[in-house]
Design a protein around this motif. Structure first.
Motif, PDB file in Angstrom:
ATOM      1  N   ILE A  94      35.114  45.296  50.545  1.00 55.93           N
ATOM      2  CA  ILE A  94      35.201  44.969  49.124  1.00 55.93           C
ATOM      3  C   ILE A  94      34.089  43.972  48.826  1.00 55.93           C
ATOM      4  CG2 ILE A  94      36.619  44.007  47.275  1.00 55.93           C
ATOM      5  CD1 ILE A  94      39.098  44.925  48.882  1.00 55.93           C
ATOM      6  N   GLU A  95      33.093  44.436  48.099  1.00 53.15           N
ATOM      7  CA  GLU A  95      31.890  43.634  47.861  1.00 53.15           C
ATOM      8  C   GLU A  95      32.194  42.331  47.123  1.00 53.15           C
ATOM      9  OE1 GLU A  95      27.608  44.044  45.599  1.00 53.15           O
ATOM     10  OE2 GLU A  95      28.614  45.866  46.266  1.00 53.15           O
ATOM     11  N   ASN A  96      33.088  42.367  46.159  1.00 50.79           N
ATOM     12  CA  ASN A  96      33.364  41.197  45.336  1.00 50.79           C
ATOM     13  C   ASN A  96      34.652  40.470  45.763  1.00 50.79           C
ATOM     14  OD1 ASN A  96      34.577  43.681  44.285  1.00 50.79           O
ATOM     15  ND2 ASN A  96      35.429  42.369  42.689  1.00 50.79           N
ATOM     16  N   TYR A  97      35.014  40.556  47.037  1.00 54.41           N
ATOM     17  CA  TYR A  97      36.265  39.991  47.529  1.00 54.41           C
ATOM     18  C   TYR A  97      36.433  38.512  47.170  1.00 54.41           C
ATOM     19  CZ  TYR A  97      40.102  38.750  50.590  1.00 54.41           C
ATOM     20  OH  TYR A  97      41.300  38.294  51.058  1.00 54.41           O
ATOM     21  N   TYR A  98      35.350  37.755  47.248  1.00 51.11           N
ATOM     22  CA  TYR A  98      35.429  36.314  47.016  1.00 51.11           C
ATOM     23  C   TYR A  98      35.162  35.921  45.559  1.00 51.11           C
ATOM     24  CZ  TYR A  98      35.348  36.051  52.120  1.00 51.11           C
ATOM     25  OH  TYR A  98      35.642  36.200  53.453  1.00 51.11           O
ATOM     26  N   ALA A  99      35.113  36.867  44.649  1.00 49.93           N
ATOM     27  CA  ALA A  99      34.831  36.561  43.244  1.00 49.93           C
ATOM     28  C   ALA A  99      35.934  35.688  42.655  1.00 49.93           C
ATOM     29  CB  ALA A  99      34.697  37.848  42.442  1.00 49.93           C
ATOM     30  N   PRO A 100      35.551  34.677  41.864  1.00 47.94           N
ATOM     31  CA  PRO A 100      36.565  33.818  41.246  1.00 47.94           C
ATOM     32  C   PRO A 100      37.508  34.637  40.345  1.00 47.94           C
ATOM     33  CG  PRO A 100      34.355  32.898  40.958  1.00 47.94           C
ATOM     34  CD  PRO A 100      34.189  34.277  41.533  1.00 47.94           C
ATOM     35  N   GLY A 101      38.798  34.367  40.453  1.00 53.78           N
ATOM     36  CA  GLY A 101      39.790  35.045  39.630  1.00 53.78           C
ATOM     37  C   GLY A 101      40.204  36.420  40.116  1.00 53.78           C
ATOM     38  N   ARG A 102      39.606  36.898  41.199  1.00 50.67           N
ATOM     39  CA  ARG A 102      39.958  38.232  41.705  1.00 50.67           C
ATOM     40  C   ARG A 102      41.438  38.330  42.043  1.00 50.67           C
ATOM     41  NH1 ARG A 102      40.902  40.507  46.590  1.00 50.67           N
ATOM     42  NH2 ARG A 102      40.659  42.778  46.625  1.00 50.67           N
ATOM     43  N   ASP A 103      41.992  37.283  42.646  1.00 49.72           N
ATOM     44  CA  ASP A 103      43.393  37.315  43.070  1.00 49.72           C
ATOM     45  C   ASP A 103      44.373  37.347  41.902  1.00 49.72           C
ATOM     46  OD1 ASP A 103      42.735  34.714  42.341  1.00 49.72           O
ATOM     47  OD2 ASP A 103      44.007  33.784  43.868  1.00 49.72           O
ATOM     48  N   GLN A 104      43.893  37.137  40.688  1.00 50.42           N
ATOM     49  CA  GLN A 104      44.745  37.187  39.502  1.00 50.42           C
ATOM     50  C   GLN A 104      44.790  38.587  38.872  1.00 50.42           C
ATOM     51  OE1 GLN A 104      46.519  34.366  38.747  1.00 50.42           O
ATOM     52  NE2 GLN A 104      45.553  33.677  40.642  1.00 50.42           N
ATOM     53  N   LYS A 105      43.917  39.452  39.318  1.00 46.26           N
ATOM     54  CA  LYS A 105      43.848  40.796  38.736  1.00 46.26           C
ATOM     55  C   LYS A 105      44.900  41.705  39.361  1.00 46.26           C
ATOM     56  CE  LYS A 105      39.101  40.323  37.358  1.00 46.26           C
ATOM     57  NZ  LYS A 105      37.759  40.849  37.374  1.00 46.26           N
ATOM     58  N   LYS A 106      45.262  42.751  38.644  1.00 47.62           N
ATOM     59  CA  LYS A 106      46.322  43.656  39.082  1.00 47.62           C
ATOM     60  C   LYS A 106      45.916  44.393  40.365  1.00 47.62           C
ATOM     61  CE  LYS A 106      49.838  46.608  37.254  1.00 47.62           C
ATOM     62  NZ  LYS A 106      50.431  47.200  36.094  1.00 47.62           N
ATOM     63  N   GLU A 107      46.855  44.469  41.295  1.00 46.71           N
ATOM     64  CA  GLU A 107      46.618  45.082  42.600  1.00 46.71           C
ATOM     65  C   GLU A 107      47.125  46.521  42.632  1.00 46.71           C
ATOM     66  OE1 GLU A 107      47.874  44.295  47.266  1.00 46.71           O
ATOM     67  OE2 GLU A 107      47.974  42.649  45.822  1.00 46.71           O
ATOM     68  N   VAL A 108      46.389  47.378  43.323  1.00 49.47           N
ATOM     69  CA  VAL A 108      46.781  48.782  43.489  1.00 49.47           C
ATOM     70  C   VAL A 108      47.959  48.845  44.455  1.00 49.47           C
ATOM     71  CG1 VAL A 108      46.079  51.079  44.262  1.00 49.47           C
ATOM     72  CG2 VAL A 108      44.417  49.601  43.102  1.00 49.47           C
ATOM     73  N   GLY A 109      49.047  49.464  44.002  1.00 50.24           N
ATOM     74  CA  GLY A 109      50.234  49.637  44.832  1.00 50.24           C
ATOM     75  C   GLY A 109      50.533  51.116  45.041  1.00 50.24           C
ATOM     76  N   ALA A 110      51.472  51.383  45.917  1.00 57.33           N
ATOM     77  CA  ALA A 110      51.784  52.755  46.321  1.00 57.33           C
ATOM     78  C   ALA A 110      52.383  53.613  45.219  1.00 57.33           C
ATOM     79  CB  ALA A 110      52.727  52.741  47.524  1.00 57.33           C
ATOM     80  N   SER A 111      52.906  52.995  44.168  1.00 59.49           N
ATOM     81  CA  SER A 111      53.544  53.796  43.114  1.00 59.49           C
ATOM     82  C   SER A 111      52.845  53.644  41.757  1.00 59.49           C
ATOM     83  CB  SER A 111      55.015  53.413  42.984  1.00 59.49           C
ATOM     84  OG  SER A 111      55.127  52.048  42.622  1.00 59.49           O
TER      85      SER A 111
END
Length: 197
Positions: free
Chosen positions: A71-88
């Motif tokens: 993931i190229e932008n893994y360390y981008a500020p605020g990334r952890d606040q964005k919606k995560e892809v889940g199995a459903s």
């Protein structure tokens, strides 16, 4: 009969009934993928467990034992606040898919399939994609019928992620012929997660 067994085995191999190399394909592809990621990829990557997070060291993760994701932008500020892809969930991506040859994919490497609007003109000039497929972002239902390796690569990504996923043949098209993709080919999918819902 014991004396005939080696000859019968040799005949079966010659006829394609048994392939001794099949057992070597998967480990060989794994080894080449890791070697590429750790030495030839730009930037050179380390396995996730070895990454120095303070130094924001680029790393790859492994899913399903044979899907390697960066993931190229893994360390981008605020990334952890964005919606995560889940199995459903449903995820919308723009992508480029390549037969992977263990070398860097550049602007001159042509994907076998893409919905990237930046490539639309190039496909049309080659007489490809003249209405055969869309250059709009693709929405996938994670519960649906999608490429096994792509499912592994998407899980855990976040909206806005720019991702490179490298997968061995068993996570892609297996040992079946698929369009112009050679048998037992590893593939690479480069994609941007446009939306997660």
């Amino acid at each position: 009969m014991k004396r005939l067994w080696p000859y019968l085995l040799a005949v079966l191999v010659a006829m394609g009934g048994v392939s001794c190399s099949d057992e070597e394909v998967l480990p060989n592809q794994r080894e080449k993928l890791v070697s590429y990621l750790e030495s030839s990829h730009a930037p050179a990557l380390v396995e996730e467990s070895q990454a120095d997070e303070e130094a924001q060291q680029a790393f790859y993760t492994v899913s399903g034992s044979t899907v390697y994701r960066y993931i190229e932008n893994y360390y981008a500020p605020g990334r952890d606040q964005k919606k995560e892809v889940g199995a459903s969930l449903k995820v919308t991506i723009t992508f480029r898919a390549y037969v992977f040859t263990y070398s860097n994919i550049t602007d001159s490497t042509f994907p076998y399939y893409s919905n990237d609007p930046l490539l639309r003109e190039a496909y049309l000039e080659l007489g490809l994609a003249d209405g055969a497929w869309s250059f709009e972002p693709l929405t996938l239902d994670m519960r649906g019928d999608i490429l096994k390796g792509l499912r592994f690569a998407l899980l855990g990504c976040r909206e806005g992620d720019e991702v490179e996923a490298y997968m061995t043949y068993n996570m892609a098209y297996g040992d079946k012929n698929f369009s112009t993709i050679p048998l037992e080919s590893p593939v690479a999918w480069f994609f941007t997660v446009e939306a997660v819902e």
